[in-house]
Design a protein around this motif. Structure first.
Motif, PDB file in Angstrom:
ATOM      1  N   VAL A 273       0.884  -1.401  -0.052  1.00 57.71           N
ATOM      2  CA  VAL A 273      -0.136  -0.013  -0.150  1.00 57.71           C
ATOM      3  C   VAL A 273       0.805   1.173   0.151  1.00 57.71           C
ATOM      4  CG1 VAL A 273      -1.544   1.491   1.233  1.00 57.71           C
ATOM      5  CG2 VAL A 273      -1.923  -1.323   1.023  1.00 57.71           C
ATOM      6  N   ALA A 274       0.387   2.151  -0.868  1.00 55.93           N
ATOM      7  CA  ALA A 274       1.271   3.573  -0.749  1.00 55.93           C
ATOM      8  C   ALA A 274       0.070   4.696  -1.020  1.00 55.93           C
ATOM      9  CB  ALA A 274       2.114   3.688  -1.801  1.00 55.93           C
ATOM     10  N   ILE A 275       0.314   5.603  -0.286  1.00 57.01           N
ATOM     11  CA  ILE A 275      -0.553   6.864  -0.520  1.00 57.01           C
ATOM     12  C   ILE A 275       0.262   7.671  -1.595  1.00 57.01           C
ATOM     13  CG2 ILE A 275      -1.175   9.050   0.423  1.00 57.01           C
ATOM     14  CD1 ILE A 275      -1.889   7.748   3.051  1.00 57.01           C
ATOM     15  N   ALA A 276      -0.271   8.268  -2.725  1.00 52.27           N
ATOM     16  CA  ALA A 276       0.030   9.065  -3.604  1.00 52.27           C
ATOM     17  C   ALA A 276      -0.640  10.463  -3.684  1.00 52.27           C
ATOM     18  CB  ALA A 276       0.336   8.726  -4.825  1.00 52.27           C
ATOM     19  N   THR A 277      -0.131  11.603  -3.206  1.00 55.05           N
ATOM     20  CA  THR A 277      -1.008  12.734  -3.059  1.00 55.05           C
ATOM     21  C   THR A 277      -0.499  14.039  -3.621  1.00 55.05           C
ATOM     22  OG1 THR A 277      -1.906  14.210  -1.321  1.00 55.05           O
ATOM     23  CG2 THR A 277      -0.108  13.142  -0.638  1.00 55.05           C
ATOM     24  N   SER A 278      -1.520  15.054  -3.746  1.00 51.99           N
ATOM     25  CA  SER A 278      -1.182  16.243  -4.370  1.00 51.99           C
ATOM     26  C   SER A 278      -0.543  17.201  -3.123  1.00 51.99           C
ATOM     27  CB  SER A 278      -1.897  16.805  -5.126  1.00 51.99           C
ATOM     28  OG  SER A 278      -2.374  15.930  -6.200  1.00 51.99           O
ATOM     29  N   CYS A 279      -0.892  16.550  -1.882  1.00 51.98           N
ATOM     30  CA  CYS A 279      -0.305  17.603  -0.859  1.00 51.98           C
ATOM     31  C   CYS A 279       1.071  17.643  -0.769  1.00 51.98           C
ATOM     32  CB  CYS A 279      -0.953  16.816   0.536  1.00 51.98           C
ATOM     33  SG  CYS A 279      -2.544  16.938   1.036  1.00 51.98           S
ATOM     34  N   THR A 280       1.715  18.753  -0.258  1.00 58.25           N
ATOM     35  CA  THR A 280       2.746  18.700   0.186  1.00 58.25           C
ATOM     36  C   THR A 280       3.279  17.765   1.427  1.00 58.25           C
ATOM     37  OG1 THR A 280       2.643  20.711   1.883  1.00 58.25           O
ATOM     38  CG2 THR A 280       3.109  21.179  -0.300  1.00 58.25           C
ATOM     39  N   ARG A 281       4.495  17.551   1.503  1.00 57.29           N
ATOM     40  CA  ARG A 281       4.770  16.648   2.618  1.00 57.29           C
ATOM     41  C   ARG A 281       4.344  17.206   3.933  1.00 57.29           C
ATOM     42  NH1 ARG A 281       6.138  11.494   3.001  1.00 57.29           N
ATOM     43  NH2 ARG A 281       7.201  11.832   1.048  1.00 57.29           N
ATOM     44  N   PRO A 282       4.577  18.348   4.237  1.00 56.92           N
ATOM     45  CA  PRO A 282       3.926  18.980   5.698  1.00 56.92           C
ATOM     46  C   PRO A 282       2.560  18.691   5.709  1.00 56.92           C
ATOM     47  CG  PRO A 282       5.808  20.414   4.844  1.00 56.92           C
ATOM     48  CD  PRO A 282       5.441  19.399   3.621  1.00 56.92           C
ATOM     49  N   LEU A 283       1.804  18.929   4.708  1.00 60.34           N
ATOM     50  CA  LEU A 283       0.380  18.962   4.742  1.00 60.34           C
ATOM     51  C   LEU A 283      -0.178  17.444   4.917  1.00 60.34           C
ATOM     52  CD1 LEU A 283      -2.318  20.601   4.750  1.00 60.34           C
ATOM     53  CD2 LEU A 283      -2.151  20.455   2.278  1.00 60.34           C
ATOM     54  N   ALA A 284       0.633  16.614   4.086  1.00 60.27           N
ATOM     55  CA  ALA A 284       0.333  15.209   4.159  1.00 60.27           C
ATOM     56  C   ALA A 284       0.384  14.657   5.483  1.00 60.27           C
ATOM     57  CB  ALA A 284       1.117  14.250   3.319  1.00 60.27           C
ATOM     58  N   ASP A 285       1.587  15.135   6.354  1.00 61.96           N
ATOM     59  CA  ASP A 285       1.800  14.604   7.634  1.00 61.96           C
ATOM     60  C   ASP A 285       0.760  15.141   8.619  1.00 61.96           C
ATOM     61  OD1 ASP A 285       4.092  13.373   6.675  1.00 61.96           O
ATOM     62  OD2 ASP A 285       5.454  15.114   7.366  1.00 61.96           O
ATOM     63  N   VAL A 286       0.316  16.271   8.478  1.00 65.82           N
ATOM     64  CA  VAL A 286      -0.576  16.837   9.352  1.00 65.82           C
ATOM     65  C   VAL A 286      -1.946  16.165   9.161  1.00 65.82           C
ATOM     66  CG1 VAL A 286       0.312  18.925  10.083  1.00 65.82           C
ATOM     67  CG2 VAL A 286      -1.256  19.117   8.312  1.00 65.82           C
ATOM     68  N   ARG A 287      -2.449  16.022   7.979  1.00 65.97           N
ATOM     69  CA  ARG A 287      -3.683  15.458   7.811  1.00 65.97           C
ATOM     70  C   ARG A 287      -3.736  14.038   8.208  1.00 65.97           C
ATOM     71  NH1 ARG A 287      -5.751  18.580   2.334  1.00 65.97           N
ATOM     72  NH2 ARG A 287      -6.163  20.691   3.399  1.00 65.97           N
ATOM     73  N   ILE A 288      -2.787  13.014   7.704  1.00 63.10           N
ATOM     74  CA  ILE A 288      -2.658  11.778   8.246  1.00 63.10           C
ATOM     75  C   ILE A 288      -2.791  11.513   9.743  1.00 63.10           C
ATOM     76  CG2 ILE A 288      -1.215   9.779   8.125  1.00 63.10           C
ATOM     77  CD1 ILE A 288      -0.327  10.599   5.604  1.00 63.10           C
ATOM     78  N   GLU A 289      -1.931  12.657  10.603  1.00 60.73           N
ATOM     79  CA  GLU A 289      -2.031  12.428  11.830  1.00 60.73           C
ATOM     80  C   GLU A 289      -3.487  12.862  12.402  1.00 60.73           C
ATOM     81  OE1 GLU A 289       0.304  14.503  15.901  1.00 60.73           O
ATOM     82  OE2 GLU A 289       1.014  14.914  13.531  1.00 60.73           O
ATOM     83  N   ALA A 290      -3.859  13.775  11.876  1.00 61.07           N
ATOM     84  CA  ALA A 290      -5.294  14.484  12.209  1.00 61.07           C
ATOM     85  C   ALA A 290      -6.442  13.512  12.074  1.00 61.07           C
ATOM     86  CB  ALA A 290      -5.584  15.747  11.566  1.00 61.07           C
ATOM     87  N   SER A 291      -6.351  12.755  11.081  1.00 59.96           N
ATOM     88  CA  SER A 291      -7.351  11.819  10.775  1.00 59.96           C
ATOM     89  C   SER A 291      -7.240  10.395  11.339  1.00 59.96           C
ATOM     90  CB  SER A 291      -7.284  11.268   9.287  1.00 59.96           C
ATOM     91  OG  SER A 291      -6.193  10.646   8.730  1.00 59.96           O
ATOM     92  N   ALA A 292      -5.794  10.133  11.997  1.00 56.23           N
ATOM     93  CA  ALA A 292      -5.475   8.939  12.547  1.00 56.23           C
ATOM     94  C   ALA A 292      -5.579   7.735  11.712  1.00 56.23           C
ATOM     95  CB  ALA A 292      -6.348   8.949  14.125  1.00 56.23           C
ATOM     96  N   ILE A 293      -5.451   7.753  10.691  1.00 56.60           N
ATOM     97  CA  ILE A 293      -5.417   6.518   9.707  1.00 56.60           C
ATOM     98  C   ILE A 293      -3.926   6.268   9.865  1.00 56.60           C
ATOM     99  CG2 ILE A 293      -7.138   7.248   8.017  1.00 56.60           C
ATOM    100  CD1 ILE A 293      -4.869   8.003   6.203  1.00 56.60           C
ATOM    101  N   PRO A 294      -3.784   4.585   9.671  1.00 57.32           N
ATOM    102  CA  PRO A 294      -2.515   4.126   9.570  1.00 57.32           C
ATOM    103  C   PRO A 294      -1.858   4.488   8.462  1.00 57.32           C
ATOM    104  CG  PRO A 294      -4.339   2.498   9.840  1.00 57.32           C
ATOM    105  CD  PRO A 294      -4.978   3.661   9.470  1.00 57.32           C
ATOM    106  N   ARG A 295      -0.507   5.011   8.740  1.00 56.75           N
ATOM    107  CA  ARG A 295       0.502   5.475   7.660  1.00 56.75           C
ATOM    108  C   ARG A 295       1.062   4.608   7.061  1.00 56.75           C
ATOM    109  NH1 ARG A 295       2.886  10.823   7.504  1.00 56.75           N
ATOM    110  NH2 ARG A 295       4.877  10.853   5.847  1.00 56.75           N
ATOM    111  N   PRO A 296       0.966   4.299   5.781  1.00 63.71           N
ATOM    112  CA  PRO A 296       1.889   3.271   5.040  1.00 63.71           C
ATOM    113  C   PRO A 296       3.236   3.961   5.130  1.00 63.71           C
ATOM    114  CG  PRO A 296      -0.064   4.287   3.815  1.00 63.71           C
ATOM    115  CD  PRO A 296       0.044   5.103   4.618  1.00 63.71           C
ATOM    116  N   ASP A 297       4.218   2.807   4.804  1.00 65.23           N
ATOM    117  CA  ASP A 297       5.814   3.079   4.743  1.00 65.23           C
ATOM    118  C   ASP A 297       5.756   4.088   3.511  1.00 65.23           C
ATOM    119  OD1 ASP A 297       6.091   1.685   6.952  1.00 65.23           O
ATOM    120  OD2 ASP A 297       6.423  -0.255   5.734  1.00 65.23           O
TER     121      ASP A 297
END
Length: 203
Positions: free
Chosen positions: A87-111
């Protein structure tokens, strides 16, 4: 990620509405850009000499508003059902924005998390998905991309990937994919040594 795995719509709307108001951009001008990197949206809407400051502003607005960011239906089940190594996430977010949204949503973070900062060209170009496939050690033609936006589906097809669309942010008739469902709660995953298969749940 956004609109596929997590619902960040309220935060996105608040940030981009504030930004558009500050820059005299109408709702009509802003429409149709979902799934594209912020830098691409700014470049389409403003003159070049305004790009840097405008991009810094939208990044600030989005990074400081992560209220109401939650997993979408089926996300937690999907991430639990699939091996993390596939599994991978490929997002149009910047790295900082992806980090804060993954943390805020509390979904498991893929490697493997690929952001717009990791590629030369963002969606609708295939670079994000090709990079994600390479980091997974996978052939792109053996990958399934799950998307909610036409720009992401265009990128996935260009990468040679199979496509699954969810109708979480875009009307069904605008989504061109191998399979279209309402959300990830409407599919069944099967994992074996040969790969991963997906099928719509029957009523």
């Amino acid at each position: 990620m956004d609109g596929t795995l997590i619902d960040s719509t309220p935060a996105v709307v608040r940030a981009w509405t504030a930004w558009a108001t500050e820059h005299d951009i109408t709702a009509e001008q802003l429409a149709g850009n979902h799934g594209m990197p912020a830098a691409s949206i700014v470049a389409r809407l403003l003159p070049e000499d305004a790009h840097a400051r405008a991009l810094e502003r939208i990044n600030t607005l989005e990074l400081t508003d992560v209220d109401d960011v939650v997993p979408l239906p089926g996300t937690l089940h999907t991430l639990a059902a699939l091996p993390a190594s596939r599994v991978a996430i490929a997002t149009s977010c910047t790295r900082p924005l992806a980090d804060v949204r993954i943390e805020a949503s509390a979904i498991p973070r893929p490697d493997v998390v690929v952001t717009v900062d990791d590629v030369e060209r963002g969606k609708p170009h295939p670079d994000p998905f090709l990079t994600a496939a390479r980091r997974l050690g996978a052939d792109p033609t053996r990958c399934l991309v799950v998307e909610d936006a036409p720009a992401g589906l265009t990128a996935a097809r260009a990468a040679g990937c199979a496509t699954l669309a969810v109708c979480t942010t875009t009307p069904r008739h605008e989504l061109r994919a191998d399979l279209v469902v309402e959300s990830l709660a409407d599919v069944d995953w099967h994992v074996d040594a040969d790969g991963i298969s997906v099928a719509p749940l029957t009523p």
